[in-house]
Design a protein around this motif. Structure first.
Motif, PDB file in Angstrom:
ATOM      1  N   ASP A  73      -2.176 -11.229  19.313  1.00 26.57           N
ATOM      2  CA  ASP A  73      -2.840  -9.874  18.809  1.00 26.57           C
ATOM      3  C   ASP A  73      -2.110  -8.829  18.340  1.00 26.57           C
ATOM      4  OD1 ASP A  73      -5.276 -11.299  18.968  1.00 26.57           O
ATOM      5  OD2 ASP A  73      -5.831 -10.332  20.791  1.00 26.57           O
ATOM      6  N   VAL A  74      -0.891  -8.443  19.317  1.00 26.32           N
ATOM      7  CA  VAL A  74       0.267  -7.382  19.461  1.00 26.32           C
ATOM      8  C   VAL A  74       1.114  -7.573  18.212  1.00 26.32           C
ATOM      9  CG1 VAL A  74       1.895  -6.104  20.413  1.00 26.32           C
ATOM     10  CG2 VAL A  74      -0.021  -6.959  21.749  1.00 26.32           C
ATOM     11  N   GLN A  75       1.377  -9.009  17.812  1.00 25.84           N
ATOM     12  CA  GLN A  75       2.222  -9.087  16.724  1.00 25.84           C
ATOM     13  C   GLN A  75       1.425  -9.135  15.261  1.00 25.84           C
ATOM     14  OE1 GLN A  75       3.931 -13.166  17.480  1.00 25.84           O
ATOM     15  NE2 GLN A  75       5.293 -12.070  19.356  1.00 25.84           N
ATOM     16  N   ALA A  76      -0.003  -9.345  15.453  1.00 29.52           N
ATOM     17  CA  ALA A  76      -0.755  -9.763  14.297  1.00 29.52           C
ATOM     18  C   ALA A  76      -1.297  -8.084  13.881  1.00 29.52           C
ATOM     19  CB  ALA A  76      -1.864 -10.321  14.189  1.00 29.52           C
ATOM     20  N   ALA A  77      -1.257  -7.241  14.609  1.00 32.23           N
ATOM     21  CA  ALA A  77      -2.007  -5.856  14.272  1.00 32.23           C
ATOM     22  C   ALA A  77      -0.984  -5.095  13.289  1.00 32.23           C
ATOM     23  CB  ALA A  77      -1.839  -5.163  15.666  1.00 32.23           C
ATOM     24  N   PRO A  78       0.343  -5.157  13.330  1.00 28.04           N
ATOM     25  CA  PRO A  78       0.729  -4.183  12.229  1.00 28.04           C
ATOM     26  C   PRO A  78       0.608  -4.799  10.694  1.00 28.04           C
ATOM     27  CG  PRO A  78       2.365  -4.671  13.996  1.00 28.04           C
ATOM     28  CD  PRO A  78       1.223  -5.464  14.208  1.00 28.04           C
ATOM     29  N   GLY A  79       0.531  -6.214  10.423  1.00 22.51           N
ATOM     30  CA  GLY A  79       0.395  -6.591   9.548  1.00 22.51           C
ATOM     31  C   GLY A  79      -1.114  -6.314   8.909  1.00 22.51           C
ATOM     32  N   GLU A  80      -1.975  -6.584   9.916  1.00 22.37           N
ATOM     33  CA  GLU A  80      -3.401  -6.304   9.545  1.00 22.37           C
ATOM     34  C   GLU A  80      -3.576  -4.945   8.885  1.00 22.37           C
ATOM     35  OE1 GLU A  80      -7.183  -7.514   9.132  1.00 22.37           O
ATOM     36  OE2 GLU A  80      -5.573  -8.859   9.674  1.00 22.37           O
ATOM     37  N   GLN A  81      -2.907  -4.001   9.598  1.00 19.54           N
ATOM     38  CA  GLN A  81      -3.197  -2.633   9.635  1.00 19.54           C
ATOM     39  C   GLN A  81      -2.291  -1.992   8.147  1.00 19.54           C
ATOM     40  OE1 GLN A  81      -1.683  -0.589  13.038  1.00 19.54           O
ATOM     41  NE2 GLN A  81      -3.500  -1.223  14.168  1.00 19.54           N
ATOM     42  N   ALA A  82      -1.198  -2.881   7.790  1.00 18.63           N
ATOM     43  CA  ALA A  82      -0.576  -2.690   6.638  1.00 18.63           C
ATOM     44  C   ALA A  82      -1.382  -2.846   5.249  1.00 18.63           C
ATOM     45  CB  ALA A  82       0.716  -3.361   6.621  1.00 18.63           C
ATOM     46  N   ARG A  83      -2.405  -3.653   5.562  1.00 19.84           N
ATOM     47  CA  ARG A  83      -3.175  -4.046   4.341  1.00 19.84           C
ATOM     48  C   ARG A  83      -3.921  -2.806   3.786  1.00 19.84           C
ATOM     49  NH1 ARG A  83      -6.703  -9.109   5.669  1.00 19.84           N
ATOM     50  NH2 ARG A  83      -8.140  -7.607   4.668  1.00 19.84           N
ATOM     51  N   TYR A  84      -4.339  -1.948   4.727  1.00 23.15           N
ATOM     52  CA  TYR A  84      -5.220  -0.775   4.386  1.00 23.15           C
ATOM     53  C   TYR A  84      -4.258   0.604   4.367  1.00 23.15           C
ATOM     54  CZ  TYR A  84      -9.005  -4.025   5.235  1.00 23.15           C
ATOM     55  OH  TYR A  84      -9.903  -4.934   5.542  1.00 23.15           O
ATOM     56  N   THR A  85      -2.991   0.508   4.572  1.00 26.13           N
ATOM     57  CA  THR A  85      -2.164   1.494   4.777  1.00 26.13           C
ATOM     58  C   THR A  85      -1.504   1.862   3.135  1.00 26.13           C
ATOM     59  OG1 THR A  85      -1.531   1.079   6.737  1.00 26.13           O
ATOM     60  CG2 THR A  85      -0.139   2.611   5.600  1.00 26.13           C
ATOM     61  N   ARG A  86      -1.600   3.093   2.783  1.00 25.03           N
ATOM     62  CA  ARG A  86      -1.402   3.551   1.485  1.00 25.03           C
ATOM     63  C   ARG A  86       0.431   3.457   1.304  1.00 25.03           C
ATOM     64  NH1 ARG A  86      -5.005   8.171  -0.704  1.00 25.03           N
ATOM     65  NH2 ARG A  86      -3.711   7.657  -2.622  1.00 25.03           N
ATOM     66  N   THR A  87       0.903   2.660   0.508  1.00 22.29           N
ATOM     67  CA  THR A  87       2.351   2.914   0.471  1.00 22.29           C
ATOM     68  C   THR A  87       2.738   3.051  -1.137  1.00 22.29           C
ATOM     69  OG1 THR A  87       2.741   0.447   0.073  1.00 22.29           O
ATOM     70  CG2 THR A  87       2.837   1.489   2.421  1.00 22.29           C
ATOM     71  N   ALA A  88       4.173   3.236  -1.629  1.00 24.02           N
ATOM     72  CA  ALA A  88       4.241   3.377  -3.081  1.00 24.02           C
ATOM     73  C   ALA A  88       4.107   2.093  -3.515  1.00 24.02           C
ATOM     74  CB  ALA A  88       5.713   3.779  -2.988  1.00 24.02           C
ATOM     75  N   GLN A  89       4.143   0.950  -2.776  1.00 21.55           N
ATOM     76  CA  GLN A  89       4.339  -0.448  -3.448  1.00 21.55           C
ATOM     77  C   GLN A  89       2.874  -0.856  -3.699  1.00 21.55           C
ATOM     78  OE1 GLN A  89       5.495  -3.547  -0.821  1.00 21.55           O
ATOM     79  NE2 GLN A  89       5.207  -5.121  -2.492  1.00 21.55           N
ATOM     80  N   ASN A  90       1.956  -0.560  -2.899  1.00 23.87           N
ATOM     81  CA  ASN A  90       0.787  -0.849  -3.065  1.00 23.87           C
ATOM     82  C   ASN A  90      -0.425   0.125  -3.676  1.00 23.87           C
ATOM     83  OD1 ASN A  90      -0.412   0.760  -1.123  1.00 23.87           O
ATOM     84  ND2 ASN A  90      -0.941  -0.767   0.591  1.00 23.87           N
ATOM     85  N   GLU A  91       0.091   1.265  -3.888  1.00 19.33           N
ATOM     86  CA  GLU A  91      -0.399   2.240  -4.434  1.00 19.33           C
ATOM     87  C   GLU A  91      -0.896   1.996  -5.903  1.00 19.33           C
ATOM     88  OE1 GLU A  91      -2.532   5.762  -4.525  1.00 19.33           O
ATOM     89  OE2 GLU A  91      -1.568   4.716  -2.806  1.00 19.33           O
ATOM     90  N   ILE A  92      -0.054   1.161  -6.477  1.00 18.22           N
ATOM     91  CA  ILE A  92      -0.322   0.868  -8.002  1.00 18.22           C
ATOM     92  C   ILE A  92      -1.170  -0.241  -8.268  1.00 18.22           C
ATOM     93  CG2 ILE A  92       2.182   1.873  -8.681  1.00 18.22           C
ATOM     94  CD1 ILE A  92       2.918  -1.062  -8.887  1.00 18.22           C
ATOM     95  N   HIS A  93      -1.419  -0.979  -6.988  1.00 19.57           N
ATOM     96  CA  HIS A  93      -2.300  -1.967  -7.317  1.00 19.57           C
ATOM     97  C   HIS A  93      -3.698  -1.579  -6.608  1.00 19.57           C
ATOM     98  CE1 HIS A  93       0.868  -4.825  -8.232  1.00 19.57           C
ATOM     99  NE2 HIS A  93       1.420  -4.435  -7.225  1.00 19.57           N
ATOM    100  N   ARG A  94      -4.983  -1.977  -7.296  1.00 15.96           N
ATOM    101  CA  ARG A  94      -6.160  -1.411  -6.733  1.00 15.96           C
ATOM    102  C   ARG A  94      -6.509  -2.162  -5.252  1.00 15.96           C
ATOM    103  NH1 ARG A  94      -9.903  -2.431 -11.615  1.00 15.96           N
ATOM    104  NH2 ARG A  94      -8.868  -4.359 -11.256  1.00 15.96           N
ATOM    105  N   GLN A  95      -6.855  -1.680  -4.423  1.00 16.40           N
ATOM    106  CA  GLN A  95      -7.502  -2.429  -3.285  1.00 16.40           C
ATOM    107  C   GLN A  95      -9.041  -2.569  -3.363  1.00 16.40           C
ATOM    108  OE1 GLN A  95      -6.309   0.219   0.077  1.00 16.40           O
ATOM    109  NE2 GLN A  95      -4.484  -0.903   0.601  1.00 16.40           N
ATOM    110  N   PHE A  96      -9.481  -1.587  -4.187  1.00 18.16           N
ATOM    111  CA  PHE A  96     -11.147  -1.814  -4.107  1.00 18.16           C
ATOM    112  C   PHE A  96     -11.540  -2.116  -5.562  1.00 18.16           C
ATOM    113  CE2 PHE A  96     -10.433   1.024  -0.655  1.00 18.16           C
ATOM    114  CZ  PHE A  96     -10.753   0.434   0.435  1.00 18.16           C
ATOM    115  N   HIS A  97     -11.590  -3.469  -6.035  1.00 12.23           N
ATOM    116  CA  HIS A  97     -11.858  -3.904  -7.132  1.00 12.23           C
ATOM    117  C   HIS A  97     -13.331  -3.479  -7.463  1.00 12.23           C
ATOM    118  CE1 HIS A  97      -8.097  -5.888  -7.824  1.00 12.23           C
ATOM    119  NE2 HIS A  97      -8.180  -6.328  -6.522  1.00 12.23           N
ATOM    120  N   ARG A  98     -13.440  -3.247  -8.943  1.00 10.11           N
ATOM    121  CA  ARG A  98     -15.041  -2.887  -9.439  1.00 10.11           C
ATOM    122  C   ARG A  98     -15.462  -4.347  -9.465  1.00 10.11           C
ATOM    123  NH1 ARG A  98     -14.935   1.356 -14.321  1.00 10.11           N
ATOM    124  NH2 ARG A  98     -15.926   2.452 -13.256  1.00 10.11           N
TER     125      ARG A  98
END
Length: 145
Positions: A73-98
């Motif tokens: 659980d401790v090792q998986a937490a950062p990866g799980e939280q990173a999916r919802y964190t805004r970064t320059a890399q994922n900012e250009i990709h839509r997280q919430f698709h229409r």
């Protein structure tokens, strides 16, 4: 006709009796004036305050529901939280698709309109099926549309 009039009179008399009966209770009988504060009343009704039996039972119930985090659980937490964190890399990709909102085409037949009947030719118009745009949660919809 007379039966309806007497029924209304009976209902009015019953309502008047109930209204007068409600006013017969005194304020002193409903609201007592002793030395108890709201905190005292709260403590009595909730089991004696912060150190009471009810609080202890609540803490025990919460403790039984808790479980320690495992190493996985401790090792998986950062990866799980990173999916919802805004970064320059994922900012250009839509997280919430229409979600798709198909267009409906309707044909309006020729008709007369207005106070002076004016002929209106037939025409087609387009409008969306749903009133609002709906969005999917991240990972909920992955196929392209």
């Amino acid at each position: 006709m007379r039966l309806i009039w007497t029924d209304r009179l009976a209902v009015l008399a019953l309502a008047l009796a109930l209204a007068l009966g409600g006013c017969a209770t005194s304020k002193e009988a409903l609201l007592t004036h002793d030395d108890r504060t709201m905190r005292d009343i709260w403590n009595v009704e909730t089991g004696g305050g912060a150190g009471g039996l009810a609080a202890r039972q609540l803490l025990d119930a919460r403790q039984s529901l808790r479980r320690p985090l495992t190493g996985t659980d401790v090792q998986a937490a950062p990866g799980e939280q990173a999916r919802y964190t805004r970064t320059a890399q994922n900012e250009i990709h839509r997280q919430f698709h229409r979600l798709p909102n198909p267009d409906l085409v309707i044909y309006v037949f020729p008709h007369l309109a207005g106070t002076d009947p004016v002929p209106v030719p037939g025409y087609s118009t387009v409008f969306p099926l749903y009133q609002r745009v709906q969005y999917a949660l991240p990972g909920e919809r992955t196929e392209d549309y």
